[in-house]
Design an enzyme around this catalytic site. Sequence first.
Site, PDB file in Angstrom:
ATOM      1  N   LYS A   9     -63.633  31.768 -80.985  1.00  0.00           N
ATOM      2  CA  LYS A   9     -63.285  33.184 -81.052  1.00  0.00           C
ATOM      3  C   LYS A   9     -63.021  33.739 -79.668  1.00  0.00           C
ATOM      4  O   LYS A   9     -63.553  33.262 -78.664  1.00  0.00           O
ATOM      5  CB  LYS A   9     -64.345  34.008 -81.766  1.00  0.00           C
ATOM      6  CG  LYS A   9     -65.549  34.400 -80.941  1.00  0.00           C
ATOM      7  CD  LYS A   9     -66.413  35.381 -81.717  1.00  0.00           C
ATOM      8  CE  LYS A   9     -67.689  35.696 -80.956  1.00  0.00           C
ATOM      9  NZ  LYS A   9     -68.446  36.761 -81.607  1.00  0.00           N
ATOM     10  N   SER A  25     -47.216  37.407 -86.900  1.00  0.00           N
ATOM     11  CA  SER A  25     -48.082  36.593 -86.059  1.00  0.00           C
ATOM     12  C   SER A  25     -48.840  37.415 -85.027  1.00  0.00           C
ATOM     13  O   SER A  25     -48.705  38.631 -84.934  1.00  0.00           O
ATOM     14  CB  SER A  25     -47.306  35.489 -85.338  1.00  0.00           C
ATOM     15  OG  SER A  25     -46.425  36.065 -84.396  1.00  0.00           O
ATOM     16  N   THR A  57     -53.439  36.191 -89.737  1.00  0.00           N
ATOM     17  CA  THR A  57     -52.073  35.830 -89.390  1.00  0.00           C
ATOM     18  C   THR A  57     -52.132  34.472 -88.698  1.00  0.00           C
ATOM     19  O   THR A  57     -53.147  33.786 -88.755  1.00  0.00           O
ATOM     20  CB  THR A  57     -51.390  36.920 -88.530  1.00  0.00           C
ATOM     21  OG1 THR A  57     -49.990  36.637 -88.425  1.00  0.00           O
ATOM     22  CG2 THR A  57     -52.010  37.046 -87.162  1.00  0.00           C
ATOM     23  N   TYR A  58     -51.041  34.099 -88.038  1.00  0.00           N
ATOM     24  CA  TYR A  58     -51.015  32.818 -87.332  1.00  0.00           C
ATOM     25  C   TYR A  58     -50.700  33.067 -85.857  1.00  0.00           C
ATOM     26  O   TYR A  58     -50.157  34.098 -85.478  1.00  0.00           O
ATOM     27  CB  TYR A  58     -49.995  31.859 -87.953  1.00  0.00           C
ATOM     28  CG  TYR A  58     -48.571  32.350 -87.874  1.00  0.00           C
ATOM     29  CD1 TYR A  58     -47.752  31.994 -86.803  1.00  0.00           C
ATOM     30  CD2 TYR A  58     -48.051  33.186 -88.857  1.00  0.00           C
ATOM     31  CE1 TYR A  58     -46.449  32.458 -86.718  1.00  0.00           C
ATOM     32  CE2 TYR A  58     -46.754  33.652 -88.783  1.00  0.00           C
ATOM     33  CZ  TYR A  58     -45.956  33.283 -87.712  1.00  0.00           C
ATOM     34  OH  TYR A  58     -44.675  33.755 -87.627  1.00  0.00           O
ATOM     35  N   GLY A  73     -45.042  42.056 -86.504  1.00  0.00           N
ATOM     36  CA  GLY A  73     -44.762  42.239 -87.922  1.00  0.00           C
ATOM     37  C   GLY A  73     -45.763  43.184 -88.559  1.00  0.00           C
ATOM     38  O   GLY A  73     -46.201  44.158 -87.954  1.00  0.00           O
ATOM     39  N   ALA A  74     -46.140  42.882 -89.798  1.00  0.00           N
ATOM     40  CA  ALA A  74     -47.038  43.758 -90.550  1.00  0.00           C
ATOM     41  C   ALA A  74     -48.361  44.001 -89.823  1.00  0.00           C
ATOM     42  O   ALA A  74     -48.944  45.093 -89.929  1.00  0.00           O
ATOM     43  CB  ALA A  74     -47.296  43.164 -91.929  1.00  0.00           C
ATOM     44  N   ALA A  75     -48.839  43.011 -89.071  1.00  0.00           N
ATOM     45  CA  ALA A  75     -50.107  43.166 -88.339  1.00  0.00           C
ATOM     46  C   ALA A  75     -50.044  44.302 -87.322  1.00  0.00           C
ATOM     47  O   ALA A  75     -51.067  44.897 -86.987  1.00  0.00           O
ATOM     48  CB  ALA A  75     -50.479  41.861 -87.649  1.00  0.00           C
TER      49      ALA A  75
END
Length: 117
Positions: A9, A25, A57-58, A73-75
């Site tokens: 993390k 991403s 996400t990635y 994007g959506a994130a």
Amino acid sequence: MHITLMKGKIHRASVTEADLHYEGSISIDRTLLDAAGFLVHERVEIYNIETGARFATYVIEAPNGSGTIGLNGAAARLAMIGDRVIIVAYASFDEAEAKFFSPRVVLVDPENRILPG
């Protein structure tokens, strides 16, 4: 039996970019990727400390030493520039491996530089 543990993390990173029009991403500074043991295209969970939002996400690579934590994007709708986030990757282990595995924990300052320790 397999057990899912935290693999690594990045704790309390500051979001530096949010690009709604990118296809998706999280962009992470290569230095931080290496320190946390994250791979490009690996799935990560993101926890927004400011809002409580949790999403996945990635990973894509940002330039080494840039300090970039960029939501794409959506994130990009789930955090604002300056929000602090926790980025976590998980992995599946058999019970024997799980007993001896130690995750990588990367603590960062407000500019996303790795803190000693």
